[in-house]
Scaffold this motif. Sequence first.
Motif, mmCIF file in Angstrom:
data_model
loop_
_atom_site.group_PDB
_atom_site.id
_atom_site.type_symbol
_atom_site.label_atom_id
_atom_site.label_comp_id
_atom_site.label_asym_id
_atom_site.label_seq_id
_atom_site.Cartn_x
_atom_site.Cartn_y
_atom_site.Cartn_z
ATOM 1 N N THR A 35 0.884 -1.140 -0.194
ATOM 2 C CA THR A 35 0.229 -0.041 -0.026
ATOM 3 C C THR A 35 0.761 1.278 -0.141
ATOM 4 O OG1 THR A 35 -1.617 -1.282 1.239
ATOM 5 C CG2 THR A 35 -1.862 1.102 1.224
ATOM 6 N N ILE A 36 0.463 2.187 -0.922
ATOM 7 C CA ILE A 36 1.079 3.382 -0.793
ATOM 8 C C ILE A 36 -0.099 4.606 -0.268
ATOM 9 C CG2 ILE A 36 1.849 5.599 -2.022
ATOM 10 C CD1 ILE A 36 3.239 3.485 -3.945
ATOM 11 N N GLU A 37 0.078 5.082 0.632
ATOM 12 C CA GLU A 37 -0.681 6.206 1.304
ATOM 13 C C GLU A 37 -0.069 7.662 0.884
ATOM 14 O OE1 GLU A 37 -2.710 3.932 5.157
ATOM 15 O OE2 GLU A 37 -0.766 4.997 5.322
ATOM 16 N N ALA A 38 -0.977 8.493 0.760
ATOM 17 C CA ALA A 38 -0.666 10.006 0.499
ATOM 18 C C ALA A 38 -1.331 11.104 1.075
ATOM 19 C CB ALA A 38 -0.842 10.221 -0.852
ATOM 20 N N GLU A 39 -0.781 12.073 1.641
ATOM 21 C CA GLU A 39 -1.599 13.423 2.147
ATOM 22 C C GLU A 39 -0.995 14.341 0.974
ATOM 23 O OE1 GLU A 39 -2.367 15.920 6.088
ATOM 24 O OE2 GLU A 39 -1.032 13.993 6.077
ATOM 25 N N LEU A 40 -2.093 14.571 0.326
ATOM 26 C CA LEU A 40 -1.856 15.776 -0.726
ATOM 27 C C LEU A 40 -2.524 17.003 -0.392
ATOM 28 C CD1 LEU A 40 -2.307 13.492 -3.870
ATOM 29 C CD2 LEU A 40 -0.141 13.867 -2.550
#
Length: 253
Positions: free
Chosen positions: A149-154
């Motif tokens: 899993t890749i999580e991101a806060e953009l």
Amino acid sequence: MPRPPIEAHSDNALNCYHQKLAWKIKKVDWSSDEKLYLKLQTKIPGSSSIVPSVLGLGSPPYLGGCVIIGKLRNAIGFVTQWPRDVDLSKISLDAFFTITIDDGSSVSIHCDKTRRVKHDDNIPWNQVNIQKIVSLDPELPYDEEGCFTIEAELKVGQEEPNNEENSRESDFVKEMGGIFSDIKNSDVVVIAGEEKFHCHKNILSARCEVFKNMLAPNTIESESSTIEVKEVPAVAVESMLKYIYNGEVPDDP
């Protein structure tokens, strides 16, 4: 052909454009030699959708942006598209990624290099990108489904125009234009042919070096409070004076 974009499977909206997303990356995608495109779920306000034919993605628009992982798995970035009339200097991006693997460990990546790209006229949008050059392990441990899993806060910020300041400026321009040819408070007359324009010495002097010299102490124009403009049509003189008072440029000077 580029690999199909990977859909986000969570999208937690915060405020403005501030999104938390996660993507499940399959081993078959990660081990390919193509860039990976990770899709957004919410359109970036004011942005332009990607034009697939230009990028050669062969897929639907990306809601104004997407996350891209380099084909060598040595860079990750957040790419956004904007209409050509948007001031790119007003756009700011922030992107923070976390890669979570099956044993519970994680790697955090904060993008720190911003690029603003103005394209040629044949591309109907410009770009603001933020990325991080980083070595991503090509042999990441996968879960039992062959994924990680890749999580991101953009975050996307767009500086708003100062409407109050613009309003004050507009009011000032209107007021300045309103005193042009104000006979009651005028202290100098500009004559052009048969036309007379009632003006103000301090405004003419402040805005035009020629008038400043004419209205200096002990000049004929200063003592008579009259400026005669010869060999110039009255309409041209009026346009010049309006520009001095409120910056109005004639449509056909």
